[in-house]
Design a protein around this motif. Structure first.
Motif, short mmCIF file in Angstrom:
data_model
loop_
_atom_site.label_atom_id
_atom_site.label_comp_id
_atom_site.label_asym_id
_atom_site.label_seq_id
_atom_site.Cartn_x
_atom_site.Cartn_y
_atom_site.Cartn_z
N SER A 194 23.44 42.00 31.04
CA SER A 194 24.68 41.28 31.29
C SER A 194 25.58 42.13 32.18
O SER A 194 25.32 43.31 32.39
N TRP A 195 26.67 41.52 32.68
CA TRP A 195 27.49 42.16 33.69
C TRP A 195 28.97 41.93 33.43
O TRP A 195 29.36 40.91 32.89
N GLN A 196 29.79 42.89 33.86
CA GLN A 196 31.23 42.69 33.98
C GLN A 196 31.66 43.21 35.35
O GLN A 196 31.06 44.13 35.90
N THR A 197 32.71 42.60 35.87
CA THR A 197 33.22 42.96 37.19
C THR A 197 34.63 43.51 37.06
O THR A 197 35.48 42.90 36.40
N ALA A 198 34.86 44.65 37.69
CA ALA A 198 36.17 45.30 37.66
C ALA A 198 36.77 45.32 39.06
O ALA A 198 36.07 45.57 40.04
N LEU A 199 38.07 45.08 39.13
CA LEU A 199 38.84 45.19 40.36
C LEU A 199 39.71 46.43 40.26
O LEU A 199 40.46 46.59 39.30
N LEU A 200 39.61 47.31 41.25
CA LEU A 200 40.42 48.52 41.29
C LEU A 200 41.26 48.51 42.57
O LEU A 200 40.77 48.13 43.64
N GLN A 201 42.50 48.93 42.43
CA GLN A 201 43.42 49.00 43.55
C GLN A 201 44.28 50.25 43.42
O GLN A 201 44.45 50.79 42.32
N HIS A 202 44.87 50.67 44.53
CA HIS A 202 45.83 51.78 44.45
C HIS A 202 47.03 51.35 43.64
O HIS A 202 47.47 50.19 43.73
N GLN A 203 47.53 52.25 42.84
CA GLN A 203 48.67 51.94 42.00
C GLN A 203 49.91 51.65 42.87
O GLN A 203 50.20 52.39 43.81
N THR A 204 50.58 50.58 42.55
CA THR A 204 51.81 50.23 43.28
C THR A 204 53.05 50.75 42.58
O THR A 204 54.11 50.82 43.17
#
Length: 206
Positions: free
Chosen positions: A192-202
């Motif tokens: 099974s899978w999970q998807t993560a979104l990462l971004q620079h902290q604002t």
């Protein structure tokens, strides 16, 4: 990434090309593709690009795509499939040392079915490098695979908690696209899978 894993993908490139291409990119990435709506199609990086399926998909959406793939034969097959629409480079995690990114960073970076191939000891360096390559407002998409390892291409345990902790240490913020693990598109019952979104902290984190 272990040499053994890269050698396996090189030796069995045609098998993996057929396997990856058996499922459309739009289906594999359907849980996060909506994030691209309304965004300017800038520079994208596909790390561990495999057969080029995802890189070609992004290029058809208008992105300028760089595909990084360390397995030589898989990279050659990918280049044949995408033609000049995609720029291919021989680069591997954790350092991606042979990859020179655009001056403003990549607006989109994806790691699809790659993170589990990195030993835990390599993940901090990998995420630091990806953070430096990511544009200030860019999106970093990482898929996490849950399931048994494959002795021929070792897979190491992953967790959302580990990735979140690494993200915070690297100055990134993480959110899960799907809070519940989704089924495997290749119909493997034990994966099974999970998807993560990462971004620079604002904003500064408490």
């Amino acid at each position: 990434m272990p040499e053994r894993t890269i050698a396996h993908y090189h030796q069995h490139a045609k098998h993996y090309q057929a396997q990856y291409n058996s499922v459309p990119a739009e289906e594999v990435h359907g849980d996060w593709a909506h994030l691209l709506a309304g965004r300017t199609q800038g520079q994208a990086l596909d790390v561990g690009a495999g057969s080029g399926r995802d890189a070609l998909w992004l290029s058809t959406l208008g992105w300028a795509v760089t595909a990084a793939e360390p397995a030589q034969r898989l990279r050659e097959l990918g280049e044949q499939a995408t033609g000049k629409r995609v720029r291919w480079v021989d680069a591997r995690l954790p350092s991606l040392s042979s990859l020179a990114g655009p001056s403003g960073g990549y607006d989109l970076i994806i790691l699809s079915a790659v993170w589990m191939h990195l030993p835990a000891s390599e993940r901090p360096l990998a995420l630091q490098r990806l953070s430096r390559l990511l544009a200030n407002t860019g999106l970093l998409i990482i898929t996490l695979r849950f399931g048994p390892s494959d002795p021929a291409r070792p897979m190491f345990p992953v967790s959302t908690a580990e990735l979140n902790a690494l993200a915070r240490d690297t100055g990134l913020q993480m959110q899960l696209i799907n809070t519940q693990a989704s089924h495997d598109r290749l119909k493997r019952a034990d994966v099974s899978w999970q998807t993560a979104l990462l971004q620079h902290q604002t904003e500064p984190q408490a």
